[in-house]
Scaffold this active site. Structure first.
Site, PDB file in Angstrom:
ATOM      1  CE1 TYR A 145     -38.149   8.529  11.633  1.00 49.43           C
ATOM      2  CE2 TYR A 145     -37.287   6.867  10.143  1.00 49.43           C
ATOM      3  CZ  TYR A 145     -38.280   7.772  10.491  1.00 49.43           C
ATOM      4  OH  TYR A 145     -39.398   7.892   9.700  1.00 49.43           O
ATOM      5  CG  ASP A 240     -32.532  14.662  12.575  1.00 56.89           C
ATOM      6  OD1 ASP A 240     -32.907  13.602  12.026  1.00 56.89           O
ATOM      7  OD2 ASP A 240     -33.327  15.478  13.094  1.00 56.89           O
ATOM      8  CE  LYS A 268     -39.781  13.916  16.384  1.00 56.55           C
ATOM      9  NZ  LYS A 268     -40.909  12.978  16.285  1.00 56.55           N
TER      10      LYS A 268
HETATM   11  P1  KE4 Z   1     -41.163  13.423  10.568  1.00 54.04           P
HETATM   12  O1  KE4 Z   1     -41.000  13.308   9.086  1.00 54.04           O
HETATM   13  O2  KE4 Z   1     -41.821  12.196  11.178  1.00 54.04           O
HETATM   14  O3  KE4 Z   1     -41.834  14.736  11.012  1.00 54.04           O
HETATM   15  O4  KE4 Z   1     -39.694  13.520  11.218  1.00 54.04           O
HETATM   16  C1  KE4 Z   1     -38.777  12.485  10.940  1.00 54.04           C
HETATM   17  C2  KE4 Z   1     -37.707  12.486  11.999  1.00 54.04           C
HETATM   18  C3  KE4 Z   1     -36.472  13.052  11.704  1.00 54.04           C
HETATM   19  N1  KE4 Z   1     -35.491  13.082  12.619  1.00 54.04           N
HETATM   20  C4  KE4 Z   1     -35.674  12.571  13.865  1.00 54.04           C
HETATM   21  C5  KE4 Z   1     -34.550  12.636  14.846  1.00 54.04           C
HETATM   22  C6  KE4 Z   1     -36.920  12.000  14.225  1.00 54.04           C
HETATM   23  O5  KE4 Z   1     -37.086  11.495  15.471  1.00 54.04           O
HETATM   24  C7  KE4 Z   1     -37.958  11.953  13.284  1.00 54.04           C
HETATM   25  C8  KE4 Z   1     -39.305  11.328  13.593  1.00 54.04           C
HETATM   26  N2  KE4 Z   1     -39.417  10.689  14.864  1.00 54.04           N
HETATM   27  C9  KE4 Z   1     -40.389   9.638  14.948  1.00 54.04           C
HETATM   28  C10 KE4 Z   1     -40.305   9.057  16.360  1.00 54.04           C
HETATM   29  N3  KE4 Z   1     -39.206   8.211  16.529  1.00 54.04           N
HETATM   30  C11 KE4 Z   1     -41.769  10.107  14.633  1.00 54.04           C
HETATM   31  C12 KE4 Z   1     -42.862   9.121  14.943  1.00 54.04           C
HETATM   32  C13 KE4 Z   1     -43.338   8.412  13.721  1.00 54.04           C
HETATM   33  O6  KE4 Z   1     -42.504   8.017  12.869  1.00 54.04           O
HETATM   34  O7  KE4 Z   1     -44.567   8.253  13.635  1.00 54.04           O
END
Ligand code: KE4
Length: 430
Positions: A145, A240, A268
């Site tokens: 993701y 990523d 994060k």
């Molecule tokens: P954000 O746009 O949510 O800050 O980051 C996206 C993203 C990009 N790359 C990786 C590897 C990620 O894990 C994420 C976001 N992770 C999720 C948890 N699996 C955030 C939690 C959510 O979507 O509320």
């Protein structure tokens, strides 16, 4: 059973004014059922809900709270920054400081651009790779993701080398045709895609350690193989590291596995809990970003002084206290050993994947090396386990396809409490 009546009524009210009652889907507990817990406060390794129930925290806001919640250094830095106003929309000294610090911490970085989320980081990195290579296609991996950018909301094509299909309404076929997918850890599939799309692939993007299909590690030679394919075909390798950055080591997965990607996306932990993302890499590529180059990317609150104060304090602490990573790994190994002992005592042989302070129990007895393997997990068992643990005051990620993140605030007693709850919960569901 815990009294979560306040969460129940809040969730009811939320549903009238917020889609699904939440501002990010995974928070709605859809994968595990029941009412999401509404959090009122958190401190160190503990979170408290609106009925003042206390939980030991193993999500840590999906990664950022690696030092535990409300760390005094970070709360103090934010309180101080706020006195000088919250945002200028103009360059600040702190942005130079944090950029210099990040460049010194991430092995492959020569330049970095701050944005406001992991999604913005990955979207921008893909656009940059396409602009730099003048190619359109990207390869991603099933189960990885990268945020909600259109190019990533793509299901695997029907055949190994067919183009992707949208896996969300609103993503156009035009976008999907430029995203190809391969199974994680499958180098042959990548080589097949590259050969079938000669000189058309701008980038290969992946989580160097996957955390969005549960925790899945790269097989030996996988990352090296991708580096080689990218070098041979002029493809931009994008790590990523939104999850793994500053989590697995101060230099992230690329430090642990000693592989240099061309671009890296961060999020994060970088913001210490504030909305911050970043992307960066070699200056030859990064100088293609506006205003130094033609690839446009912008953001009103990028480099926001309050967020930079939180992020700079977090990263400085991690940079100056590498022992945090040894502590985190040792706590996670204690947890893993406890889980393994419990599984053995109960005659269960579920798979556990762990690296550093990321860990997942998969409710399958097969190895989990890609998304297809992860899908073999017994989701009903996971769901029941989740609620048994929640009712014992342990706050896990509400999906089998998420990884757990430990914080350095966890004490030995917390770890023992988690291990005991794990035993009781596993026993209760079998
Ligand atoms: P954000 O746009 O949510 O800050 O980051 C996206 C993203 C990009 N790359 C990786 C590897 C990620 O894990 C994420 C976001 N992770 C999720 C948890 N699996 C955030 C939690 C959510 O979507 O509320």
């Amino acid at each position: 059973m815990l009294d979560i009546s306040s969460s129940v009524s809040l969730f009811e009210n939320a549903g009238h004014v917020i889609p699904g009652g939440v501002n990010s889907p995974v928070r709605a507990f859809k994968a595990v059922g029941g009412t999401p817990i509404f959090i009122k406060s958190a401190n160190g390794a503990y979170i408290f809900d609106e009925n003042d129930n206390k939980y030991i925290e193993l999500i840590n806001s999906w990664g950022p709270m690696i030092l535990g919640h409300a760390h005094p250094l970070i709360t103090e830095a934010v309180s101080k920054a706020i006195q000088n106003s919250l945002s200028f929309g103009a360059p600040t000294a702190r942005e130079v400081e944090i950029a210099e610090l990040i460049v010194s911490m991430i092995p492959s970085f020569e330049k970095v651009r701050m944005v406001n989320s992991g999604t913005e980081a990955t979207m921008s990195a893909i656009r940059l790779a396409r602009g730099y290579t003048k190619r359109d296609k990207v390869i991603k991996f099933e189960g990885c993701y990268h945020g909600h950018g259109d190019s990533f909301l793509i299901a695997a094509g029907s055949g190994a080398i067919t183009m992707g299909e949208p896996n969300s309404p609103g993503v156009t076929k035009g976008t999907a045709k430029d995203t190809l997918t391969a199974p994680y850890n499958n180098l042959e599939a990548v080589e097949e895609l590259v050969n079938a799309n000669k000189d058309e692939i701008a980038a290969i993007i992946l989580e160097p350690v996957a955390g969005n299909m549960g925790c899945v590690l790269p097989k030996v030679g996988f990352l090296e193989g991708l580096r080689k394919v990218c070098d041979q075909h002029g493809i931009i390798l994008i790590f990523d590291e939104v999850m793994t950055g500053f989590r697995l080591a101060k230099g992230g997965a690329q430090e642990v596995f000693n592989i240099e990607p061309d671009l890296t996306c961060l999020g994060k932990i970088i913001g210490g809990g504030m909305p911050v993302g970043a992307y960066g890499g070699k200056k030859e590529i990064m100088d293609f970003v506006s205003p130094s180059g033609p690839v446009y990317q912008a953001g009103t609150l990028s480099g926001n002084p309050v967020a930079m104060a939180a992020g700079f304090t977090m990263l400085s602490y991690l940079n100056e206290h590498p022992e945090v990573y040894q502590n985190l790994e040792s706590k996670t190994l204690t947890l893993k050993k406890g889980f393994e002992t419990n599984l053995e005592k109960l005659g269960l042989d579920y798979s556990i994947n762990q690296i550093g302070s990321m860990i997942s129990i998969f409710f399958t007895n097969e190895k989990v090396e890609n998304f297809e393997d992860a899908q073999k997990s017994n989701m009903d068992l996971f769901k029941n386990y989740f609620h048994e643990m929640l009712n014992r005051g342990i706050y896990l990620a509400p999906s089998q396809y998420e990884t757990l993140f430990l914080s350095d605030a966890l004490t030995d007693k917390d770890l023992n409490d988690i291990i005991s709850a794990n035993f009781e919960s596993l026993k209760a569901i079998h």
